[in-house]
Design a protein around this motif. Structure first.
Motif, mmCIF file in Angstrom:
data_model
loop_
_atom_site.group_PDB
_atom_site.id
_atom_site.type_symbol
_atom_site.label_atom_id
_atom_site.label_comp_id
_atom_site.label_asym_id
_atom_site.label_seq_id
_atom_site.Cartn_x
_atom_site.Cartn_y
_atom_site.Cartn_z
ATOM 1 N N UNK A 47 0.806 -1.212 0.000
ATOM 2 C CA UNK A 47 0.000 0.000 0.000
ATOM 3 C C UNK A 47 0.838 1.260 0.000
ATOM 4 N N UNK A 48 2.165 1.064 -0.104
ATOM 5 C CA UNK A 48 2.974 2.263 -0.132
ATOM 6 C C UNK A 48 2.598 3.140 -1.319
ATOM 7 N N UNK A 49 2.383 2.490 -2.457
ATOM 8 C CA UNK A 49 1.911 3.277 -3.606
ATOM 9 C C UNK A 49 0.398 3.208 -3.746
ATOM 10 N N UNK A 50 -0.245 2.487 -2.827
ATOM 11 C CA UNK A 50 -1.693 2.578 -2.738
ATOM 12 C C UNK A 50 -2.488 1.670 -3.661
ATOM 13 N N UNK A 51 -1.859 0.758 -4.416
ATOM 14 C CA UNK A 51 -2.650 -0.004 -5.374
ATOM 15 C C UNK A 51 -3.107 -1.359 -4.851
ATOM 16 N N UNK A 52 -2.409 -1.932 -3.889
ATOM 17 C CA UNK A 52 -2.828 -3.235 -3.385
ATOM 18 C C UNK A 52 -2.356 -4.360 -4.271
ATOM 19 N N UNK A 53 -2.596 -5.609 -3.884
ATOM 20 C CA UNK A 53 -2.038 -6.756 -4.616
ATOM 21 C C UNK A 53 -2.762 -7.088 -5.918
ATOM 22 N N UNK A 54 -4.051 -6.747 -6.024
ATOM 23 C CA UNK A 54 -4.821 -7.281 -7.151
ATOM 24 C C UNK A 54 -4.332 -6.849 -8.515
ATOM 25 N N UNK A 55 -3.882 -5.601 -8.695
ATOM 26 C CA UNK A 55 -3.401 -5.230 -10.031
ATOM 27 C C UNK A 55 -2.319 -6.162 -10.537
ATOM 28 N N UNK A 56 -1.553 -6.748 -9.611
ATOM 29 C CA UNK A 56 -0.474 -7.627 -10.058
ATOM 30 C C UNK A 56 -1.028 -8.907 -10.624
ATOM 31 N N UNK A 57 -2.138 -9.386 -10.063
ATOM 32 C CA UNK A 57 -2.771 -10.569 -10.649
ATOM 33 C C UNK A 57 -3.275 -10.244 -12.050
ATOM 34 N N UNK A 58 -3.873 -9.063 -12.194
ATOM 35 C CA UNK A 58 -4.375 -8.660 -13.509
ATOM 36 C C UNK A 58 -3.230 -8.566 -14.507
ATOM 37 N N UNK A 59 -2.134 -7.923 -14.074
ATOM 38 C CA UNK A 59 -0.980 -7.810 -14.971
ATOM 39 C C UNK A 59 -0.420 -9.189 -15.280
ATOM 40 N N UNK A 60 -0.437 -10.056 -14.266
ATOM 41 C CA UNK A 60 0.054 -11.409 -14.469
ATOM 42 C C UNK A 60 -0.747 -12.145 -15.533
ATOM 43 N N UNK A 61 -2.065 -11.895 -15.594
ATOM 44 C CA UNK A 61 -2.855 -12.626 -16.591
ATOM 45 C C UNK A 61 -2.525 -12.151 -18.003
ATOM 46 N N UNK A 62 -2.195 -10.873 -18.157
ATOM 47 C CA UNK A 62 -1.735 -10.425 -19.483
ATOM 48 C C UNK A 62 -0.443 -11.155 -19.834
ATOM 49 N N UNK A 63 0.481 -11.157 -18.857
ATOM 50 C CA UNK A 63 1.775 -11.789 -19.114
ATOM 51 C C UNK A 63 1.599 -13.265 -19.446
ATOM 52 N N UNK A 64 0.705 -13.923 -18.709
ATOM 53 C CA UNK A 64 0.520 -15.354 -18.920
ATOM 54 C C UNK A 64 -0.086 -15.626 -20.302
#
Lengths: 513, 404
Positions: free
Chosen positions: A6-23
């Motif tokens: 939360x230091x940059x305020x976005x939380x963990x979920x955006x990384x899952x979303x980005x991960x699905x693009x990468x996958x």
């Protein structure tokens, strides 16, 4: 962890979303890479290893892959050993730790034969015409003889296709007797073929497998020979490009598990061409009607949604429709009217090129209609109004102003339709594709284009070779090459369509709806 | 007097006639094409009608309810339309086929929907516009890959591989999402200049090598973990303790392959819905201090929900009708089980296999037409519904934009 994210305020979920693009990208890349490597690698002349197991006879083979033995740390390796006539098998699994030594002697030869598949081993001698070349002289002699054989085969095939077949057909058509001249010509040609055939035979190769078993191989059954361990990289590259060319230009052999895919390429292209001849005018016509002529009421809107949704109907349903209406319905009727002398063996009442093209045309009709409509909707209304205000009739407005502006959109639609049609296999299985079609649907015989014949198709070739062969393992590299070819064709078509559409958008701006 | 008018009016009349003729031609052609295309459903229905009318009509119960089968005490669902040997009874239970179709579609959606929606959210919200303009056509290419190629890779390569490395494959399903999360966490620990070299907007690209690394590590660790947890043989363990059979070509493989095929379609529509949400809504939320993810969850997603729903519907329609992938990756055994590791047989694959051999006009033939009709009706309804939802959504967006 929470504060960390939360230091940059976005939380963990955006990384899952980005991960699905990468996958997703990773999967696409992996698939394309797999097809390219396996498809193109097949033509590279791999080194032949001379494997000495700790116990048992040595053997020559090409390493295919390695697996971990289930339930242990040990690994085993699969070798392609060829020599189906000697061993009764083409494959061999060896535990890696049980291999004492592996060498790559330069003198190992690989022979491509028209019977029994490949031979891997040593060349002892070339025997023929009272001569015997053995030892060092054997390999140059073999190459010289193979070059001669190639020339003889070429001449024979040319003679057969250009002289004998047309003559036989003419004699058949002109009745039982025929004219004396063509009979004489035919006899001469056949005599020459027999001569060539006998020139091909007679020579024998003495071959020895690496464990010392000798066989005598008639030379006329050998298609090619190479010594992969003695080849330099440029030579291998040459051999590779020759292999690719043969794959593209030759017909299949050995129940579709070897040889090339030329008839399948031809069938696919011809079918798609016929289909686009049908689908383009009708699709464009329907698009123009829906967008320019029809009264824009609720009914038209409903029809438009219906047509759009047909693009989502499974292709197999179109296949069923094609079988019921085209093949059994129209085809059966045509047979009764025009070909009743050949019944009960059907002419048009069975799957064929025409019915397959029509079925796929129906399948891709929505694609063309939607693309045309989209293009028409993108033409600003003031263009139409301007033309009408200058006194043009609607027809003139359409042909002089609107349609030229829509041309790229129609082209895009057609290319997308072709790309879709080239990849569809399921409906073809019902309406006319064949595992092996001995006769290409185009030949010198009237009416030149045989719409009732069955044809081969790249996609169906993949399905058939991968699932219905007797040695699927042996057919795999070829299937990969075919799959790569099909994917390349479709990707190029789609890229063209995407490029066109992009170009279009840049010129006309976003659609109105 | 030389009056040019009669001449002109003749030309004008000729032009008018030509115009009317052309209009007539276009109308006739257009109506003809539209009618013939829409006739597909009617034709299928007409072919099916004799099944249920007439003298030797089928009882509808025979199709959908379990029937007594020789050798079994309980009535069974059984699809055996042609006798295997002379004098064999035939069974027309279509329930296993419908079951197989739905099962395959369900597993495909289970795999595809999270991936496609995640990708759509990421590209709609976080990606720079130029990168998004590149990503869309790339995923469109993915959609264009022919089913026969995907089915071949799934059936001939993926299925045997998963059979040998089941534990590692299942582990991958957990490890990859975890790897993505880990990447986010680790990035926050990096010094700020390095963080700026790895922006979230480009994460779709730079996460790929990282995920590859995670995947590789999982495959490397897989056998050890399998040995530690289930004694080195997961398949044996599944069979012994849970009583689950394993077939190489099973519902999971089909789901994976078909999921791959339907991801791009769902992605494209969901992304359209998300991007279409008027900017003013999201900007308002962000101005009030919401993060981009909060904006997405609380504002953009609810607004775009119907569009996302319709994207999933269209994905379902595609998954239900896909033929070649199911045909090549499913094993084609007409079973009715919940076990994802057993084979299945779908309606579309059954048509493709059996219709060329079925006797024209027979019960079997008409039943396969019924299967085609079911597929047609299902996909047509689903697509119409989805299209309707999307049209309404577009209106709503337009209203919201107008009101802002």
């Amino acid at each position: 962890m929470r504060t960390l994210w939360h230091r940059r305020g976005e939380g963990p979920w955006p990384w899952l979303a980005a991960g699905s693009v990468a996958l997703s990208l990773l999967m696409l890349l992996a698939l394309l890479l797999l097809l390219s490597v396996r498809g193109l690698g097949h033509f590279w002349p791999d080194e032949v290893a001379l494997v000495m197991p700790q116990d048992g006879q040595p053997f020559a083979g090409v390493a295919v892959r390695e697996e971990r033995i289930p339930g242990g740390e040990a690994r085993e390796r699969l070798y392609f050993t060829g020599n189906h006539d000697l061993d009764g098998d083409r494959w061999r699994w060896v535990e890696v730790s049980a291999i004492a030594a592996i060498r790559h002697p330069a003198e190992l030869v690989v022979l491509e034969r028209s019977r029994w598949g490949q031979f891997l081993g040593r060349l002892v001698a070339v025997v023929g015409d009272g001569e015997r070349h053995s030892g060092e002289a054997a390999w140059p002699a073999l190459q010289a003889r193979l070059a001669e054989l190639d020339a003889l085969r070429d001449e024979r095939d040319r003679l057969r296709d250009d002289v004998v077949v047309p003559l036989v057909r003419r004699l058949e058509n002109s009745g039982s007797l025929g004219d004396a001249e063509s009979r004489a010509a035919l006899a001469a040609a056949q005599a020459r073929i027999r001569e060539l055939q006998s020139a091909m035979g007679g020579d024998t190769l003495i071959l020895e497998s690496v464990d010392g078993r000798r066989i005598a191989q008639p030379l006329d059954l050998v298609l090619r020979a190479w010594r992969p361990n003695a080849m330099t990289p440029p030579q291998k590259l040459m051999a590779w490009s020759e292999g690719v060319w043969r794959f593209l230009s030759e017909g299949p052999r050995a129940a579709n598990s070897a040889g090339g895919v030329w008839p399948a390429i031809f069938g696919t292209v011809l079918m798609v061409l016929l289909m686009s001849l049908v689908v383009t005018p009708f699709g464009v016509l329907a698009g123009i009607y829906l967008n320019e002529v029809a009264h824009q009421g609720p009914l038209t809107r409903l029809v438009r949604i219906g047509v759009r949704n047909l693009a989502g109907v499974p292709s197999i349903v179109y296949g069923v429709f094609g079988l019921g209406v085209f093949v059994y319905g129209i085809g059966g009727t045509l047979d009764e009217w025009f070909f009743s002398d050949r019944l009960p063996s059907p002419t048009f009442g069975t799957g064929g090129l025409l019915w397959a093209s029509l079925t796929l045309a129906l399948l891709t009709l929505p694609v063309v209609i939607v693309a045309t409509e989209e293009g028409l909707a993108r033409v600003p209304d003031h263009q139409r109004e301007g033309a009408l205000a200058l006194g043009a009739t609607r027809m003139e407005m359409l042909t002089r102003v609107v349609l030229p502006m829509t041309l790229p959109a129609m082209l895009t639609g057609m290319i997308l339709a072709v790309a879709r049609a080239a990849g569809e296999v399921a409906p073809l299985m019902l309406v006319g594709v064949a595992k092996l079609a001995p006769q290409v649907p185009v030949d010198g015989d009237f009416p030149f284009l045989h719409l009732e014949r069955k044809f081969m198709h790249l996609g169906y070739h993949i399905y058939d070779a991968a699932f219905h062969g007797d040695d699927v393992q042996a057919a795999m590299p070829l299937v990969f090459a075919t799959a790569l070819l099909l994917v390349l064709v479709i990707l190029v078509l789609n890229l063209t369509a995407i490029f066109l559409r992009h170009h279009l958008r840049a010129r006309h701006g976003a659609p109105r709806w | 007097m030389n009056d040019p008018r009669p001449h002109l009016s003749l030309r004008l009349r000729r032009r008018r006639v030509r115009d009317r003729l052309a209009t007539l031609l276009i109308t006739a052609g257009g109506v003809g094409v539209v009618v013939s295309v829409l006739a597909i459903g009617v034709f299928l229905a007409l072919e099916v009608v004799p099944l249920f009318l007439g003298e030797d009509a089928l009882n509808a119960r025979e199709l959908w309810h379990p029937q007594p089968v020789e050798g079994y005490a309980e009535p069974q669902h059984r699809w055996r339309p042609e006798p295997l040997v002379e004098g064999d009874t035939t069974h027309f239970g279509m329930a296993p086929l419908v079951w197989g179709t739905l099962k395959a579609a369900l597993w495909a959606l289970l795999f595809a929907v999270p991936l496609a929606l995640g990708a759509a959210m990421h590209s709609a919200l976080y990606m720079p516009r130029r990168l998004r303009a590149r990503l869309k056509p790339t995923l469109e290419l993915m959609e264009a890959l022919p089913g026969v190629v995907i089915g071949f890779v799934a059936g001939m390569l993926l299925a045997p591989w998963v059979e040998r490395h089941l534990a590692a494959a299942l582990l991958l399903l957990v490890a990859l999402p975890f790897g993505a999360l880990l990447a986010g966490g680790l990035r926050a620990l990096l010094p700020v200049p390095l963080q700026q070299r790895l922006p979230l907007g480009w994460a779709g690209l730079w996460l790929a090598p990282w995920l590859l690394l995670v995947g590789g590590a999982t495959l490397w660790l897989g056998p050890a973990l399998e040995a530690a947890l289930v004694g080195g043989d997961l398949r044996g363990w599944l069979a012994d303790t849970l009583g689950l059979d394993y077939a190489a070509r099973n519902a999971m493989i089909v789901g994976l392959a078909m999921g791959f095929a339907v991801i791009p379609g769902i992605y494209a529509l969901a992304e359209d819905a998300l991007v279409g949400v008027p900017d003013s809504l999201g900007e308002g939320a962000q101005a009030l201090g919401a993060t981009r993810w909060q904006t997405l969850c609380k504002v953009v997603l609810p607004a775009a929900a119907p569009g996302i729903f319709s994207a999933m519907m269209i994905g379902a329609g595609r998954a239900v009708g896909e033929t070649m992938i199911v045909l090549m990756a499913s094993g084609n055994t007409a079973l009715m089980s919940l076990n994802p590791m057993e084979g299945l047989r779908s309606l579309s694959a059954t048509i493709a296999i059996e219709l060329p051999e079925a006797a024209v006009g027979g019960t079997h033939y008409r039943l396969l037409f019924l299967a085609a009709l079911v597929l047609f009706a299902f996909t047509f309804l689903v697509n119409t519904l989805a299209e309707g939802v999307r049209t309404r959504l577009r209106h709503r967006y337009r209203r919201l934009e107008g009101g802002a």
